[in-house]
Enzyme design. Structure first.
Site, PDB file in Angstrom:
ATOM      1  N   HIS A  37     -40.582  58.966  92.728  1.00  0.00           N
ATOM      2  CA  HIS A  37     -40.703  60.285  93.584  1.00  0.00           C
ATOM      3  C   HIS A  37     -41.750  59.783  94.747  1.00  0.00           C
ATOM      4  O   HIS A  37     -41.709  60.197  95.856  1.00  0.00           O
ATOM      5  CB  HIS A  37     -41.659  61.307  92.784  1.00  0.00           C
ATOM      6  CG  HIS A  37     -40.553  61.878  91.672  1.00  0.00           C
ATOM      7  ND1 HIS A  37     -40.889  61.729  90.248  1.00  0.00           N
ATOM      8  CD2 HIS A  37     -39.331  62.761  91.711  1.00  0.00           C
ATOM      9  CE1 HIS A  37     -39.827  62.425  89.575  1.00  0.00           C
ATOM     10  NE2 HIS A  37     -38.826  63.178  90.571  1.00  0.00           N
ATOM     11  N   MET A 186     -36.564  54.554  86.989  1.00  0.00           N
ATOM     12  CA  MET A 186     -37.706  55.679  86.722  1.00  0.00           C
ATOM     13  C   MET A 186     -36.962  57.094  86.584  1.00  0.00           C
ATOM     14  O   MET A 186     -36.277  57.381  87.530  1.00  0.00           O
ATOM     15  CB  MET A 186     -38.893  55.457  87.667  1.00  0.00           C
ATOM     16  CG  MET A 186     -39.600  54.222  87.403  1.00  0.00           C
ATOM     17  SD  MET A 186     -41.117  54.234  88.391  1.00  0.00           S
ATOM     18  CE  MET A 186     -41.581  52.865  88.074  1.00  0.00           C
TER      19      MET A 186
END
Ligand code: AMP
Length: 283
Positions: A37, A186
């Site tokens: 992110h 991830m």
């Protein structure tokens, strides 16, 4: 970082900034933030005058209620992480704010083919939920550029279709997948894996990389078969799908030979320790 919880407040702020000539980069998320992110935030920071992230766990995109309930929630830590990469704005609305205020649901586009394959097939209603919330968020944030992870390859295609079909003037930018050292993509869901699970899950990327390395050596069908035998045939993993598709539109590809003018993507979904994981690799 400024935190807004109300649609009207972020709208006013952003529109003011746009009048002043700022370009707005936007990263929609469901929180439990990780390096993947944060890489999107950094890219937006480099390419826009103002970067907005949102955290909203969207109930309508979860076809599995248990998955929604188990989704990790850790807003305070997320705020610290966003501040560490100097994100300018966090939009943190409540469910009521997104679904019960004057931001009316506009007419849904027909997601069509993309809704019937892969994730669309395995998670009925998922993409309807995604485009509903994405459109609402776009109306709240008025971004110029939206940064989305190619880890959710099909989601990027669906949102591109939304923007195209509704003629929304926003650029969708697909960004590379951030991975752990063992190749595991991830994901906020990885937090639910045990240490051992996280190690085992490295086999997903090994499998995708093997496909890439074997392209043109054997037929697509044989490569998929060998990959499953070599990397994914372990009792801890349940494979939902491992498929080769055309990277342009996710249409089917011939299974007997590799076509020179097709750009391929290999896509995986499966479960490990009852956690649903997806990943993909362009070949
Ligand atoms: P999520 O919070 O899972 O909804 O993800 C928010 C955005 O981050 C989506 O555009 C994801 O595709 C993207 N994203 C999630 N994981 C990764 C990753 N490992 N690398 C890059 N982008 C990611």
């Amino acid at each position: 970082m400024i935190i807004f919880q109300k649609v009207s407040e972020i709208q006013n702020f952003v529109l003011q900034k746009k009048k002043q000539g700022y370009r707005i980069g936007f990263i929609p998320t469901m929180g439990a933030l990780h390096e993947g992110h944060l890489s999107l935030i950094s890219r937006s920071k480099a390419e826009n005058g103002l970067t907005v992230a949102s955290i909203f766990i969207n109930p309508t995109q979860f076809n599995d209620k248990k998955d929604f309930e188990k989704y990790p929630r850790m807003v305070e830590l997320d705020v610290q992480k966003l501040e560490s990469v100097e994100c300018d704005i966090l939009f943190l609305p409540s469910v009521e704010e997104m679904y019960e205020n004057k931001l009316l649901d506009s007419e849904l586009i027909d997601i069509g083919y993309l809704d019937s394959i892969l994730e669309g097939d395995k998670r009925p209603g998922h993409y309807k939920g995604v485009i509903t919330i994405v459109e609402k968020l776009f109306k709240a944030v008025h971004p110029d550029n939206v940064y989305m992870g190619l880890k959710d390859y099909q989601q990027v295609k669906v949102v591109e279709k939304l923007v195209r079909d509704k003629k929304i003037k926003i650029k969708i930018i697909g960004c590379d997948t951030y991975r752990e050292a063992n190749g595991l993509a991830m994901s906020s869901r990885n937090m639910r894996l045990t240490e051992q699970g996280r190690v085992l899950a490295g086999c997903i990327y090994s499998a995708l990389s093997y496909i890439k390395s074997q392209k043109n050596q054997y037929s697509p069908k044989e490569v998929l078969h060998k990959t499953i035998e070599k990397y994914l045939n372990i009792p801890e993993i349940t494979v939902e799908y491992l498929e080769l598709r055309n990277a342009y539109d996710l249409s089917e590809v011939p299974m007997n030979l590799w076509e020179e003018d097709i750009r391929y993507v290999a896509l995986f979904a499966g479960k490990l320790e009852d956690v649903r994981l997806i990943d993909n690799l362009e070949l």
